[in-house]
Design a protein around this motif. Structure first.
Motif, PDB file in Angstrom:
ATOM      1  N   SER A  60     -50.990 -52.470 -12.449  1.00  0.00           N
ATOM      2  CA  SER A  60     -51.855 -51.409 -11.511  1.00  0.00           C
ATOM      3  C   SER A  60     -53.164 -51.880 -11.951  1.00  0.00           C
ATOM      4  CB  SER A  60     -51.447 -50.187 -12.443  1.00  0.00           C
ATOM      5  OG  SER A  60     -52.312 -49.159 -11.793  1.00  0.00           O
ATOM      6  N   ILE A  61     -53.807 -52.394 -13.090  1.00  0.00           N
ATOM      7  CA  ILE A  61     -55.188 -52.291 -13.293  1.00  0.00           C
ATOM      8  C   ILE A  61     -55.864 -53.867 -12.260  1.00  0.00           C
ATOM      9  CG2 ILE A  61     -55.266 -51.185 -15.439  1.00  0.00           C
ATOM     10  CD1 ILE A  61     -55.638 -53.971 -16.854  1.00  0.00           C
ATOM     11  N   LYS A  62     -55.088 -54.251 -11.904  1.00  0.00           N
ATOM     12  CA  LYS A  62     -55.494 -55.338 -10.898  1.00  0.00           C
ATOM     13  C   LYS A  62     -56.164 -54.545  -9.779  1.00  0.00           C
ATOM     14  CE  LYS A  62     -52.083 -58.954 -11.493  1.00  0.00           C
ATOM     15  NZ  LYS A  62     -50.998 -59.710 -11.266  1.00  0.00           N
ATOM     16  N   GLY A  63     -55.949 -53.178  -9.607  1.00  0.00           N
ATOM     17  CA  GLY A  63     -56.660 -52.128  -8.566  1.00  0.00           C
ATOM     18  C   GLY A  63     -57.449 -51.246  -9.118  1.00  0.00           C
ATOM     19  N   PHE A  64     -58.415 -51.634 -10.323  1.00  0.00           N
ATOM     20  CA  PHE A  64     -58.866 -50.696 -11.070  1.00  0.00           C
ATOM     21  C   PHE A  64     -60.055 -50.676  -9.911  1.00  0.00           C
ATOM     22  CE2 PHE A  64     -61.098 -50.072 -15.111  1.00  0.00           C
ATOM     23  CZ  PHE A  64     -60.738 -49.016 -15.529  1.00  0.00           C
ATOM     24  N   THR A  82     -48.662 -42.655 -14.811  1.00  0.00           N
ATOM     25  CA  THR A  82     -49.822 -42.956 -15.983  1.00  0.00           C
ATOM     26  C   THR A  82     -51.101 -43.512 -15.046  1.00  0.00           C
ATOM     27  OG1 THR A  82     -48.166 -43.228 -17.709  1.00  0.00           O
ATOM     28  CG2 THR A  82     -50.343 -44.302 -17.802  1.00  0.00           C
ATOM     29  N   PHE A  83     -52.258 -43.103 -15.534  1.00  0.00           N
ATOM     30  CA  PHE A  83     -53.601 -43.787 -15.020  1.00  0.00           C
ATOM     31  C   PHE A  83     -54.284 -44.428 -16.059  1.00  0.00           C
ATOM     32  CE2 PHE A  83     -52.397 -40.066 -12.267  1.00  0.00           C
ATOM     33  CZ  PHE A  83     -52.855 -40.289 -11.211  1.00  0.00           C
ATOM     34  N   ALA A  84     -54.964 -45.536 -15.717  1.00  0.00           N
ATOM     35  CA  ALA A  84     -55.811 -46.126 -16.259  1.00  0.00           C
ATOM     36  C   ALA A  84     -57.363 -45.466 -15.979  1.00  0.00           C
ATOM     37  CB  ALA A  84     -56.084 -47.544 -16.266  1.00  0.00           C
ATOM     38  N   TRP A  85     -58.377 -45.550 -16.981  1.00  0.00           N
ATOM     39  CA  TRP A  85     -59.575 -44.716 -16.631  1.00  0.00           C
ATOM     40  C   TRP A  85     -60.827 -45.447 -17.523  1.00  0.00           C
ATOM     41  CZ3 TRP A  85     -63.231 -42.258 -19.603  1.00  0.00           C
ATOM     42  CH2 TRP A  85     -64.188 -41.651 -19.096  1.00  0.00           C
ATOM     43  N   LYS A  86     -61.712 -45.368 -16.933  1.00  0.00           N
ATOM     44  CA  LYS A  86     -63.096 -45.846 -17.786  1.00  0.00           C
ATOM     45  C   LYS A  86     -64.191 -45.387 -16.724  1.00  0.00           C
ATOM     46  CE  LYS A  86     -65.280 -50.128 -19.572  1.00  0.00           C
ATOM     47  NZ  LYS A  86     -64.679 -51.506 -20.027  1.00  0.00           N
ATOM     48  N   ASP A 103     -64.216 -47.309   1.420  1.00  0.00           N
ATOM     49  CA  ASP A 103     -64.805 -46.766   0.370  1.00  0.00           C
ATOM     50  C   ASP A 103     -64.053 -46.880  -1.010  1.00  0.00           C
ATOM     51  OD1 ASP A 103     -66.695 -44.747  -0.949  1.00  0.00           O
ATOM     52  OD2 ASP A 103     -64.922 -43.069  -0.735  1.00  0.00           O
ATOM     53  N   VAL A 104     -64.225 -48.339  -1.230  1.00  0.00           N
ATOM     54  CA  VAL A 104     -63.516 -48.718  -2.345  1.00  0.00           C
ATOM     55  C   VAL A 104     -64.313 -49.810  -2.959  1.00  0.00           C
ATOM     56  CG1 VAL A 104     -61.726 -50.488  -1.461  1.00  0.00           C
ATOM     57  CG2 VAL A 104     -61.347 -49.080  -3.609  1.00  0.00           C
ATOM     58  N   ARG A 105     -64.335 -49.715  -4.363  1.00  0.00           N
ATOM     59  CA  ARG A 105     -65.141 -50.834  -5.265  1.00  0.00           C
ATOM     60  C   ARG A 105     -64.050 -51.199  -6.356  1.00  0.00           C
ATOM     61  NH1 ARG A 105     -70.359 -51.741  -5.390  1.00  0.00           N
ATOM     62  NH2 ARG A 105     -70.869 -49.862  -4.144  1.00  0.00           N
ATOM     63  N   PHE A 106     -63.635 -52.479  -6.551  1.00  0.00           N
ATOM     64  CA  PHE A 106     -62.918 -52.750  -7.682  1.00  0.00           C
ATOM     65  C   PHE A 106     -63.730 -53.330  -8.611  1.00  0.00           C
ATOM     66  CE2 PHE A 106     -60.313 -52.903  -3.778  1.00  0.00           C
ATOM     67  CZ  PHE A 106     -59.158 -52.118  -4.317  1.00  0.00           C
ATOM     68  N   PHE A 107     -63.077 -53.348  -9.922  1.00  0.00           N
ATOM     69  CA  PHE A 107     -63.434 -54.050 -11.169  1.00  0.00           C
ATOM     70  C   PHE A 107     -62.341 -54.642 -11.862  1.00  0.00           C
ATOM     71  CE2 PHE A 107     -66.397 -50.501 -10.373  1.00  0.00           C
ATOM     72  CZ  PHE A 107     -67.543 -50.900 -10.450  1.00  0.00           C
ATOM     73  N   HIS A 108     -62.962 -55.844 -12.604  1.00  0.00           N
ATOM     74  CA  HIS A 108     -62.107 -56.558 -13.616  1.00  0.00           C
ATOM     75  C   HIS A 108     -62.254 -55.935 -14.984  1.00  0.00           C
ATOM     76  CE1 HIS A 108     -61.112 -59.923 -10.938  1.00  0.00           C
ATOM     77  NE2 HIS A 108     -62.573 -60.173 -10.416  1.00  0.00           N
ATOM     78  N   ASP A 109     -62.972 -54.852 -15.340  1.00  0.00           N
ATOM     79  CA  ASP A 109     -63.012 -54.358 -16.539  1.00  0.00           C
ATOM     80  C   ASP A 109     -61.615 -53.832 -16.982  1.00  0.00           C
ATOM     81  OD1 ASP A 109     -66.147 -53.865 -17.144  1.00  0.00           O
ATOM     82  OD2 ASP A 109     -65.665 -54.085 -15.002  1.00  0.00           O
ATOM     83  N   VAL A 130     -63.719 -44.826 -12.725  1.00  0.00           N
ATOM     84  CA  VAL A 130     -62.880 -45.890 -12.331  1.00  0.00           C
ATOM     85  C   VAL A 130     -61.564 -45.544 -12.639  1.00  0.00           C
ATOM     86  CG1 VAL A 130     -62.818 -48.438 -12.491  1.00  0.00           C
ATOM     87  CG2 VAL A 130     -64.732 -47.259 -12.569  1.00  0.00           C
ATOM     88  N   HIS A 131     -60.602 -45.846 -11.714  1.00  0.00           N
ATOM     89  CA  HIS A 131     -59.381 -45.812 -12.178  1.00  0.00           C
ATOM     90  C   HIS A 131     -58.218 -46.458 -11.458  1.00  0.00           C
ATOM     91  CE1 HIS A 131     -60.353 -43.582  -8.497  1.00  0.00           C
ATOM     92  NE2 HIS A 131     -59.038 -43.686  -8.023  1.00  0.00           N
ATOM     93  N   ALA A 132     -57.073 -46.495 -12.243  1.00  0.00           N
ATOM     94  CA  ALA A 132     -55.953 -47.377 -11.536  1.00  0.00           C
ATOM     95  C   ALA A 132     -54.657 -46.293 -11.770  1.00  0.00           C
ATOM     96  CB  ALA A 132     -55.815 -48.615 -12.212  1.00  0.00           C
ATOM     97  N   ALA A 133     -53.553 -46.003 -10.786  1.00  0.00           N
ATOM     98  CA  ALA A 133     -52.739 -45.143 -10.762  1.00  0.00           C
ATOM     99  C   ALA A 133     -51.321 -45.922 -10.646  1.00  0.00           C
ATOM    100  CB  ALA A 133     -52.951 -44.031  -9.744  1.00  0.00           C
ATOM    101  N   MET A 134     -50.608 -45.137 -10.396  1.00  0.00           N
ATOM    102  CA  MET A 134     -49.015 -45.519 -10.111  1.00  0.00           C
ATOM    103  C   MET A 134     -48.262 -46.443 -11.348  1.00  0.00           C
ATOM    104  SD  MET A 134     -48.029 -44.228  -7.124  1.00  0.00           S
ATOM    105  CE  MET A 134     -46.758 -45.101  -6.808  1.00  0.00           C
TER     106      MET A 134
END
Length: 149
Positions: A60-64, A82-86, A103-109, A130-134
């Motif tokens: 999932s965090i590949k799509g942060f 569950t969601f990832a967040w920063k 309307d999307v910006r991705f991060f490797h963080d 900044v988030h990743a879901a699913m």
């Protein structure tokens, strides 16, 4: 970011004119029967219904991601999810350029934290979130309202 249950949604209506429209749509619709796809609700407000199998945290965090023009209201219909967040201010490693069309910006963080939404709980994610879901096991169903800033 705001996390709460749909039961308390009225507390957030004054934060944006389309928040009330989004939650009224939820209250007036059989959300469990919605098919996957995009529904235009009104000017500056659309709904994306997502169905699918959950993924691992690593996948999932590949799509942060974050957005510049929209606020997300993500509501769990069948989960848990569950969601990832920063916070965006702490993200320093972009993953490609901003897509104005999507309307999307991705991060490797790496995320600072993970949180879980149960059924009929929601997260309001602003451009600074900044988030990743699913993330989850089994079949997940959710609503994602795109609220134009």
């Amino acid at each position: 970011m705001i996390i709460d249950s749909v039961h308390n949604a009225a507390k957030y209506y004054r934060l944006h004119p389309n928040f009330q429209k989004a939650f009224e749509y939820v209250n007036q619709t059989d959300i469990a029967s919605l098919e996957a796809g995009v529904i235009e609700i009104s000017e500056g407000l659309k709904l994306i219904v997502i169905h699918g199998d959950g993924s691992s945290r690593e996948e999932s965090i590949k799509g942060f991601e974050c957005h510049d023009k929209n606020i997300d209201i993500q509501i769990s219909i069948q989960g848990p999810e569950t969601f990832a967040w920063k916070p965006r201010e702490k993200c320093i490693s972009p993953n490609g350029d901003y897509s104005d069309e999507k309307d999307v910006r991705f991060f490797h963080d790496k995320p600072d934290m993970f949180f879980e939404l149960q059924e009929k709980q929601f997260a309001i994610l602003y451009p600074e979130d900044v988030h990743a879901a699913m993330i989850g096991e089994g079949f997940l169903k959710k609503l994602v309202f795109k609220v134009k800033i």
